[in-house]
Design an enzyme around this catalytic site. Sequence first.
Site, PDB file in Angstrom:
ATOM      1  N   GLN A  65     -10.582  -2.676   2.368  1.00 29.98           N
ATOM      2  CA  GLN A  65      -9.738  -3.510   3.774  1.00 29.98           C
ATOM      3  C   GLN A  65      -9.713  -2.670   4.994  1.00 29.98           C
ATOM      4  OE1 GLN A  65      -5.977  -4.179   1.565  1.00 29.98           O
ATOM      5  NE2 GLN A  65      -5.008  -4.071   3.520  1.00 29.98           N
ATOM      6  N   HIS A 102       9.383  -3.379   3.165  1.00 28.47           N
ATOM      7  CA  HIS A 102       8.991  -3.625   2.084  1.00 28.47           C
ATOM      8  C   HIS A 102      10.264  -4.047   1.029  1.00 28.47           C
ATOM      9  CE1 HIS A 102       5.542  -0.778   3.426  1.00 28.47           C
ATOM     10  NE2 HIS A 102       5.031  -1.811   2.846  1.00 28.47           N
ATOM     11  N   MET A 147       1.030  -1.301   0.130  1.00 32.99           N
ATOM     12  CA  MET A 147       0.103   0.107   0.039  1.00 32.99           C
ATOM     13  C   MET A 147       0.838   1.261  -0.038  1.00 32.99           C
ATOM     14  SD  MET A 147      -3.425  -0.975   2.125  1.00 32.99           S
ATOM     15  CE  MET A 147      -2.572  -0.747   3.631  1.00 32.99           C
TER      16      MET A 147
HETATM   17  P1  AMP Z   1       1.577  -2.950   3.319  1.00 34.10           P
HETATM   18  O1  AMP Z   1       1.919  -1.858   2.588  1.00 34.10           O
HETATM   19  O2  AMP Z   1       1.478  -2.482   5.009  1.00 34.10           O
HETATM   20  O3  AMP Z   1       0.146  -3.529   3.028  1.00 34.10           O
HETATM   21  O4  AMP Z   1       2.605  -4.232   3.410  1.00 34.10           O
HETATM   22  C1  AMP Z   1       2.938  -4.601   2.063  1.00 34.10           C
HETATM   23  C2  AMP Z   1       3.629  -5.980   2.449  1.00 34.10           C
HETATM   24  O5  AMP Z   1       4.739  -5.668   3.143  1.00 34.10           O
HETATM   25  C3  AMP Z   1       3.072  -7.174   3.396  1.00 34.10           C
HETATM   26  O6  AMP Z   1       3.381  -8.303   2.768  1.00 34.10           O
HETATM   27  C4  AMP Z   1       3.434  -6.617   4.635  1.00 34.10           C
HETATM   28  O7  AMP Z   1       3.352  -7.972   5.417  1.00 34.10           O
HETATM   29  C5  AMP Z   1       4.841  -6.492   4.225  1.00 34.10           C
HETATM   30  N1  AMP Z   1       5.371  -5.731   5.274  1.00 34.10           N
HETATM   31  C6  AMP Z   1       5.229  -4.754   5.877  1.00 34.10           C
HETATM   32  N2  AMP Z   1       6.080  -4.596   7.089  1.00 34.10           N
HETATM   33  C7  AMP Z   1       6.985  -5.414   7.194  1.00 34.10           C
HETATM   34  C8  AMP Z   1       8.074  -5.617   7.996  1.00 34.10           C
HETATM   35  N3  AMP Z   1       8.193  -4.815   9.087  1.00 34.10           N
HETATM   36  N4  AMP Z   1       8.835  -6.532   7.664  1.00 34.10           N
HETATM   37  C9  AMP Z   1       8.359  -7.440   6.706  1.00 34.10           C
HETATM   38  N5  AMP Z   1       7.480  -7.304   5.791  1.00 34.10           N
HETATM   39  C10 AMP Z   1       6.528  -6.253   6.030  1.00 34.10           C
END
Ligand code: AMP
Length: 251
Positions: free
Chosen positions: A59, A35, A28
């Site tokens: 969501q 990321h 996102m």
């Molecule tokens: P988001 O942008 O928050 O929806 O996250 C996108 C992807 O990045 C998802 O698969 C999350 O689980 C992963 N992600 C977010 N924060 C972390 C983190 N601290 N460590 C590893 N993966 C992450």
Amino acid sequence: MIQVLRTPAEFKAWRKNQKGSVGFVPTMGALHSGHEELMKNARRENDVVVLSIFVNPTQFNDPKDFEKYPLTWDQDLKTAVNNKVDAIFYPRYPDMYPDEYRYKVSENSYSKLLDGAHRPGHFDGVLSVVMKLFNIVSPDKAYFGEKDFQQLSLIKGMVDAFFMHVQIVPVATVRESDGLAKSSRNLLLTKEHREMAPLIYKTITTAKSAEEAAKVLSTNGFEVDYVTDIDGRRFVAARLGAVRLIDNVQI
Ligand code: AMP
């Protein structure tokens, strides 16, 4: 040159000309080193790397949370270039939801626990958008963080249930040096709350039980949604002011 593709049709036209394996990192935006770890894994294991940035409204059970979700496009583009991403899929809402969300993917068991119990409809939104993204991107592998462990498990379950042709690759949680799990929402914490936030990780790794961890957090100024142990893993969601943080560790 990195490609920025804004509609499913534009993306699919580009995708047709790609050769070899495609690794996909859905996000996102408001990209951080968590990321980046996903992108690095994707880069190592594939010929082509696709990143998506889409703040998916379906969501968000709380409209205020959606409205204040950080947008950092200029910085995100640089991060993608630095990580040798080949294309960014950066769609707009009407192009992702031509059906206006009349159709959705739901799971009726595990999605009702933990975050699902506190965020009605959240995982329907997640599974639906991930299904759409997979159908547009056609990846060989897709990378998801263990930070969102329940999400990762539900996506794996969806892929199995619908015989989807994608391999889900889990990536370990990336943390700040003080233990706080990296999250786009950390940007929204006040200075005082940012200083308190590392107590989440510290507490779930050291407390003898979930109940004890919940007590420690609430006596230290957190609004605890849950601390729950399931299958050798401890899950937590706690709020500091308007910011809701989640984490999980193996126990
Ligand atoms: P988001 O942008 O928050 O929806 O996250 C996108 C992807 O990045 C998802 O698969 C999350 O689980 C992963 N992600 C977010 N924060 C972390 C983190 N601290 N460590 C590893 N993966 C992450």
